[in-house]
Enzyme design. Structure first.
Site, short mmCIF file in Angstrom:
data_model
loop_
_atom_site.label_atom_id
_atom_site.label_comp_id
_atom_site.label_asym_id
_atom_site.label_seq_id
_atom_site.Cartn_x
_atom_site.Cartn_y
_atom_site.Cartn_z
N TYR A 46 0.86 -1.19 0.00
CA TYR A 46 0.00 0.00 0.00
C TYR A 46 0.89 1.23 0.00
O TYR A 46 1.83 1.31 -0.77
CB TYR A 46 -0.97 -0.07 1.19
CG TYR A 46 -2.11 0.90 1.06
CD1 TYR A 46 -2.93 0.89 -0.08
CD2 TYR A 46 -2.39 1.83 2.05
CE1 TYR A 46 -3.97 1.78 -0.21
CE2 TYR A 46 -3.44 2.73 1.92
CZ TYR A 46 -4.22 2.70 0.79
OH TYR A 46 -5.25 3.60 0.66
N LYS A 101 -21.01 -19.82 -9.46
CA LYS A 101 -20.29 -19.69 -10.73
C LYS A 101 -18.85 -19.29 -10.48
O LYS A 101 -17.91 -19.78 -11.14
CB LYS A 101 -20.99 -18.65 -11.60
CG LYS A 101 -20.59 -18.67 -13.07
CD LYS A 101 -21.05 -19.93 -13.75
CE LYS A 101 -20.74 -19.94 -15.22
NZ LYS A 101 -21.72 -19.20 -16.04
N GLU A 143 -24.66 -13.45 -16.79
CA GLU A 143 -25.33 -14.66 -16.32
C GLU A 143 -26.78 -14.38 -15.99
O GLU A 143 -27.11 -13.35 -15.37
CB GLU A 143 -24.61 -15.17 -15.06
CG GLU A 143 -24.98 -16.55 -14.64
CD GLU A 143 -24.25 -17.62 -15.44
OE1 GLU A 143 -24.67 -18.79 -15.36
OE2 GLU A 143 -23.28 -17.30 -16.13
N ASP A 144 -27.65 -15.29 -16.38
CA ASP A 144 -29.05 -15.31 -15.94
C ASP A 144 -29.76 -13.97 -16.17
O ASP A 144 -30.41 -13.43 -15.27
CB ASP A 144 -29.12 -15.71 -14.46
CG ASP A 144 -28.72 -17.16 -14.25
OD1 ASP A 144 -28.58 -17.88 -15.25
OD2 ASP A 144 -28.54 -17.57 -13.09
N ASP A 169 -25.23 -18.27 -20.56
CA ASP A 169 -26.48 -18.97 -20.82
C ASP A 169 -26.70 -19.19 -22.31
O ASP A 169 -27.28 -20.19 -22.73
CB ASP A 169 -27.67 -18.19 -20.24
CG ASP A 169 -27.52 -17.96 -18.75
OD1 ASP A 169 -27.19 -18.91 -18.05
OD2 ASP A 169 -27.71 -16.82 -18.30
N GLY A 203 -35.61 -19.01 -26.70
CA GLY A 203 -34.98 -18.02 -25.84
C GLY A 203 -33.53 -17.79 -26.20
O GLY A 203 -33.06 -18.19 -27.28
N ALA A 204 -32.80 -17.18 -25.28
CA ALA A 204 -31.41 -16.81 -25.55
C ALA A 204 -30.55 -18.01 -25.88
O ALA A 204 -29.77 -18.01 -26.84
CB ALA A 204 -30.84 -16.07 -24.33
N ASN A 293 -33.78 -28.05 -17.55
CA ASN A 293 -33.38 -28.40 -16.19
C ASN A 293 -34.48 -28.01 -15.22
O ASN A 293 -35.11 -26.97 -15.38
CB ASN A 293 -32.08 -27.68 -15.82
CG ASN A 293 -30.85 -28.50 -16.21
OD1 ASN A 293 -30.84 -29.71 -16.04
ND2 ASN A 293 -29.84 -27.84 -16.73
N ASN A 325 -22.30 -26.61 -18.86
CA ASN A 325 -21.52 -25.44 -19.26
C ASN A 325 -20.14 -25.37 -18.62
O ASN A 325 -19.26 -24.66 -19.11
CB ASN A 325 -22.30 -24.16 -18.93
CG ASN A 325 -23.43 -23.91 -19.90
OD1 ASN A 325 -23.84 -24.83 -20.62
ND2 ASN A 325 -23.94 -22.70 -19.94
#
Length: 577
Positions: A46, A101, A143-144, A169, A203-204, A293, A325
């Site tokens: 520091y 994750k 994510e999500d 995803d 979807g995605a 899922n 994944n």
């Protein structure tokens, strides 16, 4: 039965709460990575020492990779609008998933993570927040985030940031399922540019998967995409831009109609939407990916009972061929970070696909087989995608991604020596194994002949395969040749190495030579020529005599016998030093 299931679920739910609540709270933590035990250490860490690298980075911002942990730090970011199968549960409720994750990034690829939950649903405001904190990180994992906002958010951020960024995803699922698809089609004896595919879900993840399949050669005219209202055809209105890309000129309206004669079904929707009748209507050797899922679009056991020729993958770990994944994102980011890539492009994704597909065809290490409590694992209908705990993933996928980044011109710091890079990756995942790898590398530089006794045994054959394929040694199999060959065929082990059978006619010259040696060595200790002639037909004596005469450099025996009975014949031939 239902009472037991309810009890099991209740126990699991409690175990999950206990797991997450035990001290220390959370699944990831920050620990010091530099010395900090003295005043001098603290003055360097520091004030005042920290000012020196600050000024260097001000002069050249790229030096942040040299003087900070930025190059090995990924942000896992969500607004909690599409969390697992739970839907829009909010930013704060998504935190356990984002921490999880982060844990996966660390344990599989040694990447540090800050999980960041942003309480903002407005896409433009969300983008501005992410851009504002981006200088902290070497990469960003979205994510999500629900569709269609996810498409817009990722597109904008990829355009406006110069670090690796991926919405897992979408692209994680696409990469892993694409690798599985290539191998499943190979097993089915079909070509990707000829198959008819039905994608259930729009979807995605579904859109990203289908686009990647197109990159691999799938024909757009051979795709039927379905959403909750049925087939996306020319009669549909009020479609999102993403769905408009997959409008089909057909009168078919239902999933059941679409599946008649189809070669491939990709499910990214919800449980139990595919019936046995639908599966029966598909073409020969149907490829079925039920990726919903926690339960797939058709139950695995039901699918297999309905059609024995089904080639199936799911998102579950308790069935074969899990599209997980974790096979992708840790290693894709690892490779991207290590070359300081300015993004994650199509070339890098396709490189990951090919690496995963190829890896599934390689012999599976014994450690992986043991980890999953299996007898054997060979490329085929029940194994066409690698297992998550395969420790080869970090080298195979990361190296492929890094090379693709370099070849496509987006690497900021190219790797000069990939052998050194491979060793660095292995060191990250197990420094305790560094000495073993050094010994293996030394062995590869001058591989010796190693004779393996009890060669009929599966574990011995597997060891020989590893020695041979990794170039560590030149194996010689010692055993009954016919039975050894039968076992190799049974377990799918292909080895072009010598099989030495002491009883074989082609060993007559060696038997004569060894008989004379054994007789001379033991004639004053009760050995006569008749006994010597009989003993040299036994592998317990034949192997040590090979070593004595220099016909092998090393001998490994004792797999199925105790120590004393194994050592006794050896000591009659090889003297102790």
């Amino acid at each position: 039965m239902s009472t037991n299931n309810n009890r099991d679920q209740k126990n699991f739910n409690q175990a999950a709460l206990d797991y997450h609540s035990v001290e220390p709270k959370g699944k990831i933590e920050v620990i010091p990575s530099k010395p900090h035990s003295s005043q001098r250490d603290l003055s360097l860490a520091y004030s005042p020492g920290v000012a020196i690298p600050c000024l260097e980075i001000e002069r050249d911002p790229k030096l942040a990779y040299e003087y900070t942990g930025k190059g090995n730090l990924v942000a896992v970011i969500s607004n909690g609008t599409a969390v697992l199968g739970l839907g829009d549960i909010g930013a704060e409720a998504s935190k356990p998933v984002m921490e999880g994750k982060g844990l996966l990034f660390k344990i599989f690829a040694d990447i540090n993570v800050f999980d960041i939950e942003i309480n903002e649903k407005d896409p433009d405001k969300f983008i501005e927040i992410v851009k504002g904190i981006a200088p902290t990180f070497g990469g960003i994992n979205l994510e999500d985030i629900k569709a269609p906002e996810a498409f817009y958010i990722e597109h904008r951020l990829k355009e406006e940031l110069d670090i690796p960024l991926m919405h897992d995803d979408q692209h994680g699922t696409a990469i892993i399922s694409a690798a599985a698809l290539l191998n499943a089609l190979e097993i089915a004896g079909k070509k990707i540019d000829e198959v008819k595919m039905v994608v259930n879900g729009a979807g995605a993840a579904a859109v990203a998967c289908t686009k990647l399949y197109l990159e691999l050669g799938l024909k757009k005219e051979n795709i039927l995409m379905c959403d909750s209202k049925g087939v996306i055809n020319h009669k549909r209105t009020n479609l999102t831009p993403e769905k408009l890309d997959f409008v089909a000129n057909t009168e078919m309206e239902t999933l059941a109609e679409a599946l008649k004669g189809a070669d491939v079904f990709i499910g990214l929707s919800k449980a139990d939407v595919m019936t046995p009748e639908m599966l029966l209507s598909m073409a020969e050797n149907p490829v079925v990916f039920g990726l919903a899922n926690p339960n797939p679009e058709i139950n695995y056991e039901l699918a297999m009972e309905t059609r024995k020729d089904t080639i199936m993958a799911t998102g579950r770990s308790d069935y074969p061929n899990q599209v997980n994944n974790v096979l992708g994102f840790p290693y894709i980011f690892r490779g991207a970070l290590d070359v300081q890539a300015r993004g994650i492009n199509e070339a890098m994704k396709l490189a990951a696909v090919r690496a995963l597909a190829d890896l599934a065809k390689e012999p599976v290490p014994e450690a992986v087989i043991l980890a999953y409590n299996l007898k054997n694992l060979n490329f085929g209908r029940e194994y066409f995608i690698p297992k998550p705990f395969d420790n080869r993933l970090i080298t195979k996928v990361s190296i492929a991604v890094a090379k693709a980044a370099m070849e496509s011109g987006i690497a900021g710091k190219p790797i000069e020596n990939f052998e050194d890079y491979e060793n660095d990756l292995l060191d990250r995942m197990g420094r305790d194994e560094k000495l073993i790898r050094m010994m293996q590398n030394r062995a590869r530089s001058n591989p010796k002949r190693v004779t393996l006794g009890n060669a009929e045994e599966y574990n011995v054959l597997k060891a020989a395969q590893i020695l041979y394929e990794e170039g560590i040694a030149q194996p010689i199999l010692l055993g009954e040749k016919k039975y050894v060959q039968e076992q190799m065929k049974k377990f799918g082990i292909e080895l072009n190495v010598p099989i030495v059978d002491p009883m074989d006619e082609d060993q007559e010259e060696n038997r004569i030579k060894y008989r004379e040696t054994l007789w001379k060595l033991r004639q004053r200790k009760g050995m006569n020529e008749y006994k010597a002639k009989r003993y040299v037909r036994q592998r317990d004596y034949f192997g040590p005599l090979m070593l004595h005469h220099g016909d092998t450099d090393a001998l490994i025996v004792g797999f199925s016998k105790n120590y004393s009975s194994t050592l006794k014949p050896i000591l009659k031939i090889i003297e102790k030093d």
